[in-house]
Design a protein around this motif. Structure first.
Motif, PDB file in Angstrom:
ATOM      1  N   SER A   1       0.814  -1.218   0.000  1.00  0.00           N
ATOM      2  CA  SER A   1       0.000   0.000   0.000  1.00  0.00           C
ATOM      3  C   SER A   1       0.844   1.264   0.000  1.00  0.00           C
TER       4      SER A   1
ATOM      5  N   MET B   1      -3.884   5.649  -5.019  1.00  0.00           N
ATOM      6  CA  MET B   1      -3.319   6.108  -3.758  1.00  0.00           C
ATOM      7  C   MET B   1      -1.831   6.391  -3.958  1.00  0.00           C
TER       8      MET B   1
ATOM      9  N   ASN C   1     -10.128   2.971  -4.492  1.00  0.00           N
ATOM     10  CA  ASN C   1     -10.397   4.393  -4.307  1.00  0.00           C
ATOM     11  C   ASN C   1     -11.537   4.828  -5.221  1.00  0.00           C
TER      12      ASN C   1
ATOM     13  N   HIS D   1     -11.039   8.640  -0.386  1.00  0.00           N
ATOM     14  CA  HIS D   1      -9.743   9.082   0.134  1.00  0.00           C
ATOM     15  C   HIS D   1      -9.427  10.414  -0.530  1.00  0.00           C
TER      16      HIS D   1
ATOM     17  N   HIS E   1      -4.535  -0.671  -0.843  1.00  0.00           N
ATOM     18  CA  HIS E   1      -5.097   0.463  -1.560  1.00  0.00           C
ATOM     19  C   HIS E   1      -4.948   0.284  -3.065  1.00  0.00           C
TER      20      HIS E   1
END
Length: 243
Positions: free
Chosen positions: A14, A45, A76, A102, A41
């Motif tokens: 991540s 991200m 996301n 996010h 993620h």
């Protein structure tokens, strides 16, 4: 242990988490969990993995240290339409698709805009769980979101990390969503959102908030493996059933 699974777990892939798959599985075994999800993620991200990372999750063993390992993503939300940052071809091969807002990937708007965005994400046929919907940075019409979750059979997460170390000020918003989910019969799941192995399976603050709202742990999807897998397998577009 009243909860047997933790689906919201990150690895070093991540970009801002600090444990490996093996370390996470060992920590889950020490906590006597039956099942975990590796849900790093999505690519949007900063520092996150390339989409090939998710394609190659097939390299992971299905069981580590006696713990069943599900291959997944915390995707996301990238636009007002509820689009995710991984192609459908990749999503179809994953065991679990979690999705959330996010600020690094999309800018929050008005309450009306945020609500529409989250409802569009709930309508997305690949999504199993909406993560940390009580994020105070994303002001929403919580009742409308919960009703949509019921209509489209998507679970809402009670995020333990939001109550401990991230998304400060989440507690009243999370409590509101729990109350509405209880009122309308929405599915709920507790996740740790672990970015370090020793946080896996620590649901303590989320369980306390559920107790304050008179919701029993056994109402959570992850109170039993059977209940959790039944939810994941409700999706007809999944390439293979989760067993």
């Amino acid at each position: 242990m009243c909860l047997v699974a933790d689906l919201h777990i990150h690895t070093v892939a991540s970009g801002h988490a600090y444990s490996t798959v093996l370390e996470n599985a060992k920590a889950a075994a020490d906590r006597r969990l039956a099942l975990i999800g590796i849900t790093d993620h999505g690519p949007n991200m900063p520092g996150g993995p390339h989409e090939y990372h998710f394609a190659n999750l097939v390299a992971l063993p299905e069981v580590l240290y006696g713990v069943r390992v599900l291959r997944g993503i915390e995707a996301n939300i990238i636009d007002q339409n509820g689009s995710l940052d991984l192609p459908d071809e990749r999503l179809s091969k994953l065991d679990v698709v979690m999705a959330g807002f996010h600020s690094e990937s999309f800018t929050a708007g008005t309450v009306e805009e945020n609500t529409a965005m989250l409802i569009n994400t709930i309508k997305n046929p690949w999504v199993d769980v909406i993560v940390h919907p009580g994020n105070p940075a994303l002001q929403i019409d919580a009742e409308a979101v919960v009703k949509a979750a019921v209509e489209y059979d998507v679970a809402l997460e009670v995020n333990n990390s939001s109550l401990v170390r991230s998304r400060k000020g989440s507690r009243p918003y999370c409590g509101r969503i729990i109350q509405l989910a209880k009122q309308y019969g929405a599915k709920m799941i507790v996740g740790t959102d672990s970015h370090f192995a020793l946080h896996i399976g620590d649901f303590s603050e989320a369980l306390q908030l559920l107790a304050e709202n008179d919701v029993a742990p056994d109402a959570m999807l992850n109170s039993s493996v059977e209940k959790l897998l039944a939810h994941l397998n409700r999706r007809t577009n999944r390439l293979n059933p989760v067993v």
